[in-house]
Design an enzyme around this catalytic site. Structure first.
Site, PDB file in Angstrom:
ATOM      1  N   THR A  37      41.083 -35.047  51.295  1.00  0.00           N
ATOM      2  CA  THR A  37      41.216 -33.515  50.929  1.00  0.00           C
ATOM      3  C   THR A  37      40.009 -33.052  49.910  1.00  0.00           C
ATOM      4  OG1 THR A  37      43.886 -34.011  50.938  1.00  0.00           O
ATOM      5  CG2 THR A  37      42.908 -32.246  49.366  1.00  0.00           C
TER       6      THR A  37
ATOM      7  N   GLY B 163      44.213 -40.498  44.662  1.00  0.00           N
ATOM      8  CA  GLY B 163      44.771 -41.451  43.662  1.00  0.00           C
ATOM      9  C   GLY B 163      43.838 -42.566  43.358  1.00  0.00           C
TER      10      GLY B 163
ATOM     11  N   GLU C 200      49.760 -35.408  52.339  1.00  0.00           N
ATOM     12  CA  GLU C 200      49.858 -36.013  53.838  1.00  0.00           C
ATOM     13  C   GLU C 200      50.526 -34.960  54.488  1.00  0.00           C
ATOM     14  OE1 GLU C 200      48.326 -38.660  54.682  1.00  0.00           O
ATOM     15  OE2 GLU C 200      47.899 -39.033  52.712  1.00  0.00           O
TER      16      GLU C 200
END
Length: 635
Positions: free
Chosen positions: A121, A160, A403
């Site tokens: 992303t 993350g 996702e």
């Protein structure tokens, strides 16, 4: 999918290393990250040293299960800095790397010598992968790829562990070679020095700051300034770039579906487990809490005796079973199809991709709204951090976006539905999940008592009618001269509703089928049958317009079903607490003053309040610094 039932919860949850010195809400941003990383590293070390667990479940599958389980959530509370290393980084190398690349990276990654994440992303693009702007340009003279972030919007954003934890990442970038762009491809990229952990020259990396939830994780940003990596760091299981820059394309573009299906089904399981925690807390609290009077002069009843409370909670319990059976079916199909992929059979991948998209969107949406319903069902006490419902909600609602943002996924499902509808009109065979598009609708109008099979037939008729009418409207826009893309956009609200109805039908069908085939005692079967029927009727009631407009059900039928729904709530009320107890969620995993097994709600709430830093002194320092001068200003 989840082998945590083979793991000893107590081996982890009884370890004093996992206890927090104070509640995370009282920690600073950095303290919360540091505390979570401490516990995550201890958790990995503990797992790696337990040979019995590794033999039972296998190293990678066991660690993935641990990271996604209630135990993993209970340990790190609000996000795990190491989670994506095991859930995304390692699987990406396994799924997209050659045998040689797996040998190069897997042992180092598994031992913890390198820690990675998955960087896809960007600031400017998320679900629309073709729009990603990070580039990887091949230089045949040096046999290197040059990674670059040409715009501010090309900055990698959200992964993350990226901010401060990892030193490697699988980076998705636009591949350029011999002057041509070949689309998004994965690259293993070193981001930090393996000895000093300093960011590499040409790499700008950091943490993005506080979020709505998951604030013990270090979600990060990443930019490249003409950063060089070896050619062999492109993961080349499906496509390759040769030394001279020649691009070798994959055998099929559908091969990427496999990894996406795996991740999305994993989200389905994770979503319903979050809902399990929330509904366990709310149901137990509702059995403890007494409020008002059902009739003047009578003792205050448990709030679970109110039909409105039952309507809030019992459908959530039914939803957990529905998502479980549907996701399990998709998971089993995925494993079967994966075997076919190895033999070169890709026929079922598009259908499986569509089902997984829809089920991910449905399960995350249902779970997030269900958790919020559970919080509201606890009144003001559900607003307390110590109830743990706010944290469960912020963790659950994130799945609506990551996702694959759900609206985009619904439209992908719709695209498959419209394609299948057009194929059906041409007499072509369809996959099982959309085979109803070729069938004549069966009337339920003359049936006095509608069975579960009849209700599934009504769902089928309703969605078939919706798809048919929406396809006709789409074609009408095209016939008026609108380009297909604009026609699609002008019909997108209806297309999303088709996708939602289709996925709900699939989930209902799987739920009914699982209940019929399950080998259970008569008592358990009876309860599960009631839950299944409640789920079917509940969603008919919420969407009765679709059933009326399509003629799938009559007004009289819906009124009769709504009366039955109220009777089902009464019938299931005595089993509500037993049902949530059957989920067997450990008190440490619930982490709630409202939901503990012993029901000692009010003492726990009061004891937890005493731990507030403001309660460590009778008079706060702020009184002397600010309040007293104001109060004494005119003396």
């Amino acid at each position: 999918m989840n082998n945590m039932n083979l793991l000893s919860e107590n081996a982890f949850l009884s370890d004093p290393e996992y206890l927090d010195p104070i509640r995370p809400e009282y920690m600073s941003h950095e303290e919360r990250y540091t505390n979570a990383l401490r516990k995550a590293c201890h958790m990995v070390g503990k797992f790696n040293n337990d040979e019995e667990i590794q033999q039972l479940v296998g190293q990678m599958e066991g660690m993935r299960s641990l990271m996604g389980s209630g135990v993993g959530v209970a340990i790190t509370k609000d996000g795990n800095p190491l989670a994506l290393h095991f859930i995304m980084f390692l699987p990406a190398i396994m799924g997209q790397g050659t045998v040689e690349q797996q040998a190069q990276w897997m042992s180092r990654a598994w031992s913890g010598e390198i820690i990675g994440t998955y960087a896809q992303t960007e600031l400017g693009h998320g679900t629309f992968l073709r729009g990603l702007e990070t580039t990887a340009t091949y230089d045949p003279d040096t046999q290197e790829f040059i990674l670059n972030s040409p715009t501010i919007t090309s900055t990698k954003w959200w992964p993350g562990g990226l901010g401060k934890t990892v030193n490697y990442a699988v980076v998705m970038a636009q591949l350029y070679t011999q002057g041509q762009c070949h689309g998004i491809h994965p690259f293993v990229v070193q981001l930090r020095d393996e000895e000093t952990h300093q960011s590499m020259p040409g790499v700008t990396i950091g943490e993005i700051g506080p979020r709505l939830g998951m604030n013990t994780n270090d979600n990060g940003f990443l930019r490249f300034d003409h950063y060089h990596i070896p050619r062999t760091h492109m993961l080349m299981k499906h496509s390759q770039v040769l030394e001279d820059g020649t691009y070798v394309k994959p055998a099929s573009n559908k091969l990427a579906y496999g990894t996406m299906v795996f991740v999305r089904v994993a989200i389905c399981f994770s979503s319903y487990r979050q809902l399990q925690r929330a509904v366990t807390i709310a149901t137990r609290y509702s059995a403890v809490r007494h409020q008002s009077e059902l009739a003047p002069g009578e003792p205050e009843p448990q709030i679970l005796d109110y039909q409105t409370q039952q309507y809030k909670l019992l459908p959530q319990i039914a939803t957990i079973f529905a998502i479980h059976f549907a996701a399990k079916d998709v998971w089993n199909t995925f494993n079967e199809v994966t075997g076919n992929i190895q033999d070169g059979n890709l026929v079922r991948l598009p259908e499986l991709h569509a089902i997984s998209c829809g089920l991910k969107a449905l399960s995350s949406t249902d779970a997030a709204s269900g958790v919020e319903t559970c919080r509201l069902a606890c009144g003001g006490h559900g607003y307390l951090a110590s109830s743990n419902l706010p944290r469960i909600y912020t963790s659950t609602t994130a799945a609506i976006t990551y996702e694959g943002e759900n609206t985009v996924l619904w439209l992908q499902v719709a695209r498959y539905l419209i394609k299948s509808y057009r194929e059906a009109s041409q007499g072509q065979p369809l996959g099982h999940s959309v085979s109803y598009l070729t069938m004549q609708a069966a009337s339920t109008h003359n049936i006095s008592v509608l069975s579960n099979a009849d209700l599934v037939e009504a769902y089928k008729n309703a969605v078939s009618s919706m798809v048919s009418k929406t396809a006709a409207r789409l074609q009408q826009h095209c016939d008026m001269g609108h380009p297909f893309e604009h026609a699609w956009n002008n019909c997108s609200v209806l297309l999303v509703r088709c996708a939602q109805a289709h996925t709900r039908y699939f989930t209902c069908e799987r739920f009914v089928d699982a209940v019929e085939k399950a080998e259970l005692s008569e008592g358990v079967r009876s309860i599960l049958h009631r839950l299944c029927r409640l789920y079917l009727i509940y969603h008919i009631s919420l969407n009765h317009g679709d059933f009326l407009r399509s003629g799938a059900l009559t007004d009289f039928s819906i009124s009769t079903l709504e009366e039955e729904m109220c009777n089902l709530l009464t019938a299931l009320r005595p089993d509500a607490v037993s049902l949530v107890d059957s989920f067997d969620v450990h008190d440490r995993i619930l982490d709630s003053t409202l939901g503990c097994w012993d029901g000692n709600v009010y003492q726990r709430m009061f004891d937890e309040a005493q731990k507030s830093p403001l309660n460590q002194t009778d008079v706060a320092e702020a009184y002397f610094k600010y309040l007293r001068p104001l109060m004494k200003a005119n003396l």
